[in-house]
Write an enzyme that holds these catalytic residues in place. Structure first.
Site, PDB file in Angstrom:
ATOM      1  CG  MET A   1       5.104   3.399   8.348  1.00  0.00           C
ATOM      2  SD  MET A   1       4.447   4.742   9.364  1.00  0.00           S
ATOM      3  CE  MET A   1       2.706   4.572   9.110  1.00  0.00           C
TER       4      MET A   1
ATOM      5  CB  ALA B   1      -0.924   0.018   1.218  1.00  0.00           C
ATOM      6  CG  PHE B   2      -0.701   5.416  -0.244  1.00  0.00           C
ATOM      7  CD1 PHE B   2      -1.893   4.828   0.126  1.00  0.00           C
ATOM      8  CD2 PHE B   2      -0.409   6.680   0.254  1.00  0.00           C
ATOM      9  CE1 PHE B   2      -2.780   5.487   0.987  1.00  0.00           C
ATOM     10  CE2 PHE B   2      -1.291   7.346   1.098  1.00  0.00           C
ATOM     11  CZ  PHE B   2      -2.479   6.733   1.473  1.00  0.00           C
ATOM     12  CE  LYS B   3      -2.611   4.928   4.498  1.00  0.00           C
ATOM     13  NZ  LYS B   3      -3.153   6.193   4.921  1.00  0.00           N
ATOM     14  CG  ASP B   4       4.713  -0.221   2.532  1.00  0.00           C
ATOM     15  OD1 ASP B   4       4.638  -0.389   3.762  1.00  0.00           O
ATOM     16  OD2 ASP B   4       4.287  -1.062   1.708  1.00  0.00           O
TER      17      ASP B   4
END
Ligand SMILES: Cc1ncc(COP(=O)(O)O)c(C=O)c1O
Ligand SMILES: N[C@@H](CCOP(=O)(O)O)C(=O)O
Length: 475
Positions: free
Chosen positions: A117, A111-114
Site C-alpha cells: 500500500m 500489517a503486511f498490507k503496508d
C-alpha cells in the site's frame, strides 16, 4: 507489458491505464499477458540487491510505461528504513532449523498490507499529478487493508478514501487505528454486514461505469494488480535471505483470506523463483482450504461466515482466486467467466473435482492447504512463545500451524508474518496472559475520539453517501 481480463474482454491495457482501476470492464481481474521468466543469471544478479532496487527490477518487468528513473525514485521513496523500521525492509527471522518467518509487518500500520500500500500511494500520487486528476478510492477491509490505505493516502493531494469495514467485527486496535483518523480526505464507513458484503459493494460500484467515471472512483484492494505485483517482491527478498544458491527450493506458508498474498507467491513461482510449495492457511472460514482439498469452491453467506480470533481472514469469497483459476484452466477466459460469473451467481459454487486440470493445482502449481481453529491458534502462539521467545499474531499463528503440517525435511519453510500481535491483544492475552506492547507512536490510540458513518450493506446507499459527501466537499 500488456494486461488482459480473466474474463476475456478484448482490450489489452498498459500498467498506467489499469493503475487506478479495480475490475476490468467485464467484471474480470487484470493479469499480465505473460509472466516474465527469469534465468539463473538474473536471479544471481538480484541476490545482493537492496529491497528498493530489487523492487525496481521486479516492477520494471511489469511496468514499462513509467520512465525507469521515475520508477526507481518511487521505489526508493517507498522502501526506506524510516518507513519500515529496518534497512532490510522485510527481514527473515529463523525460529528453528528449517522454519523461518518473513517479517512483513514493520510498516506504518503493523500489517503486511503496508508493503504494497505504501508503494501504491506513491504510484497513485505520481500518476494523478501527471494526469492532473483527482481520485476517490472506494475500499473494503476486514481490518488491515483499510488502515494501510488510510495511512498511505492521508494528506496525499487529490486523493480521498472511502473505506468500508464490517461493523463491530474488527479488533479494538484495528477500529481505533482507522476510526481515530480525523483527516478531511479519509471517510470510514462501517457496514452492517461482513467483509464480503463490503467487497461486493466495491465490485458493484466498480461495475457501474457511469458512477465510476462521474465520481472518479478507484480501487486499492487486491483486485488492483499494482497491489499484487508489489507483494511479489518480498517472496524474492525472503528467498534470497534463506538460500545461498538458486538450486535450493523453499516452501512458503501464507495465512490467506482474499487470496491476494498467496496469489503474489504464485506469480513469483510462475516467474521462476524456486518455490516448491505454496501452503495456504485458513482459519475457520475455510473456503480456500476446501477448494484446494476437494476442487469445490463454495462461497458462504453472511450467516455462515464465522467471527474468529484471526478476524482479518474472516472472508468467504476470495477475490483473487479467479486469477489463479484462470491460470489453472490454461488461461481459458470463457470457462473462467462461466465459473465466476454464471455459476457463482446462480448457485454460489462451482466444482472442478472432476476436471483433470484440478490435479495440476497441487502437482504443477505447488499448492497445498490446511486450516486452523481458535484452539490451534492459542496453542501455536503459546508454543512460539515458550520455544522461541517470539510473540506471533493470530494470523501468523494460523500460518505456522499449517506450515508444520506440510513441512518437508531439507526444504526451508518460510511463513509470511501478516500482522503484529499488538493488533490482536485480546487473543494474545488469552493465549499468554500478557499484553503485547504497542510501538510508542500508538500510545493511547484506543482512547482517541472516533469518526465513522454506519450504513446498511447496500450499494445504492453507499453510492448516495459518496455522491453527497463529494458534493458537500465542493460547496
Ligand atoms: C493480518 C492478515 N493476515 C492474512 C490476511 C489474508 O491475506 P489475503 O487476503 O491476501 O489472502 C489478511 C487480509 O486479507 C490480513 O489482514
Ligand atoms: N484482510 C484484508 C481484506 C482485504 O484484502 P485485500 O488484500 O483484498 O485488500 C483486510 O485486512 O482488509
Amino acid at each position: 507489458m500488456h494486461y488482459i481480463s480473466t474474463r476475456g474482454h478484448p482490450e489489452r491495457r498498459k500498467f498506467r491505464e489499469i493503475l487506478l482501476e479495480g475490475l476490468a470492464p467485464d467484471g474480470g481481474l487484470y493479469v499480465p499477458e505473460v509472466y516474465p521468466r527469469l534465468d539463473d543469471a538474473t536471479l544471481d544478479r538480484w541476490r545482493g540487491l537492496s529491497y528498493p532496487v530489487l523492487a525496481f527490477e521486479i516492477l520494471s518487468l511489469y511496468i514499462d510505461d513509467i520512465p525507469p528513473a521515475d520508477l526507481m525514485a518511487i521505489c526508493a521513496k517507498t522502501y526506506r528504513p524510516e518507513v519500515f523500521g529496518t534497512a532490510r525492509i522485510a527481514p527473515v527471522r529463523t525460529l528453528e532449523s528449517g522454519l523461518h518467518v518473513a517479517e512483513l509487518s514493520n510498516g506504518p500500520t503493523l500489517a503486511f498490507k503496508d508493503m504494497a500500500m505504501q508503494l501504491l500511494g506513491n504510484l497513485l500520487e505520481y500518476e494523478l499529478a501527471r494526469r492532473g486528476e483527482e481520485l476517490n478510492i472506494l475500499g473494503a477491509t476486514s481490518g488491515d487493508t483499510g488502515s494501510a490505505a488510510e495511512y498511505a493516502m492521508r494528506g496525499k493531494k487529490g486523493i480521498r478514501v472511502f473505506m468500508m469495514s464490517p461493523h463491530g467485527r474488527m479488533s479494538a486496535f484495528q477500529q481505533a487505528q482507522m476510526f481515530s483518523l480525523q483527516d478531511d480526505n479519509i471517510q470510514n464507513i462501517a457496514i452492517e454486514g461482513v467483509f464480503d458484503d463490503c467487497q461486493d459493494i466495491v465490485k458493484a460500484v466498480s461495475g457501474d461505469a457511469d458512477f465510476k467515471r462521474r465520481h472518479r472512483i478507484g480501487a486499492v484492494n487486491s483486485i488492483n494488480w499494482a497491489r499484487l505485483v508489489a507483494q511479489v517482491v518480498y517472496y524474492f527478498s525472503a528467498y534470497f535471505q534463506v538460500t545461498e544458491e538458486n538450486s535450493s527450493e523453499v516452501d512458503f506458508a501464507v495465512p490467506s483470506g482474499n487470496f491476494g498474498n498467496v496469489c503474489a507467491g504464485h506469480v513469483a513461482r510462475m516467474m521462476g523463483l524456486p518455490i516448491s510449495r505454496l501452503v495456504i492457511a485458513t482459519n475457520e472460514n475455510d473456503v480456500l482450504d476446501e477448494f484446494f482439498r476437494t476442487g469445490v469452491y463454495r462461497v458462504r453467506g453472511r450467516a455462515d461466515t464465522y467471527e474468529t480470533s484471526s478476524p482479518s481472514m474472516d472472508i468467504s469469497k476470495a477475490s483473487n482466486l479467479e486469477r489463479f483459476v484462470f491460470d489453472l484452466l490454461g488461461r481459458d477466459a470463457s470457462r473462467t467467466r462461466s465459473l465466476f460469473d454464471d455459476q457463482l451467481r446462480e448457485s454460489g459454487s462451482f466444482d472442478l473435482s472432476g476436471d483433470p486440470a484440478f490435479g495440476r493445482a497441487a502437482d504443477h502449481f505447488g499448492f497445498r492447504s490446511g486450516k486452523s481453529t481458535h484452539a490451534d491458534r492459542l496453542e501455536t502462539i503459546r508454543g512460539a512463545w515458550h520455544r522461541f521467545n517470539a510473540v506471533i499474531d493470530p494470523h501468523t499463528a494460523d500460518g505456522v500451524k499449517v506450515a508444520r503440517e506440510h513441512s518437508v525435511s531439507d526444504v526451508p519453510m518460510i511463513v509470511l508474518e501478516t500482522a503484529l500481535p499488538v493488533k490482536f491483544a485480546e487473543t494474545i492475552r488469552e493465549a499468554l496472559g500478557r499484553e503485547p506492547v504497542p510501538p510508542q507512536r500508538f500510545d493511547g490510540i484506543e482512547g482517541l475520539p472516533r469518526r465513522f458513518k454506519l450504513l446498511p450493506a447496500d450499494a445504492q446507499t453507499v453510492k448516495t453517501y459518496i455522491a453527497e459527501t463529494l458534493q458537500a466537499a465542493v460547496c
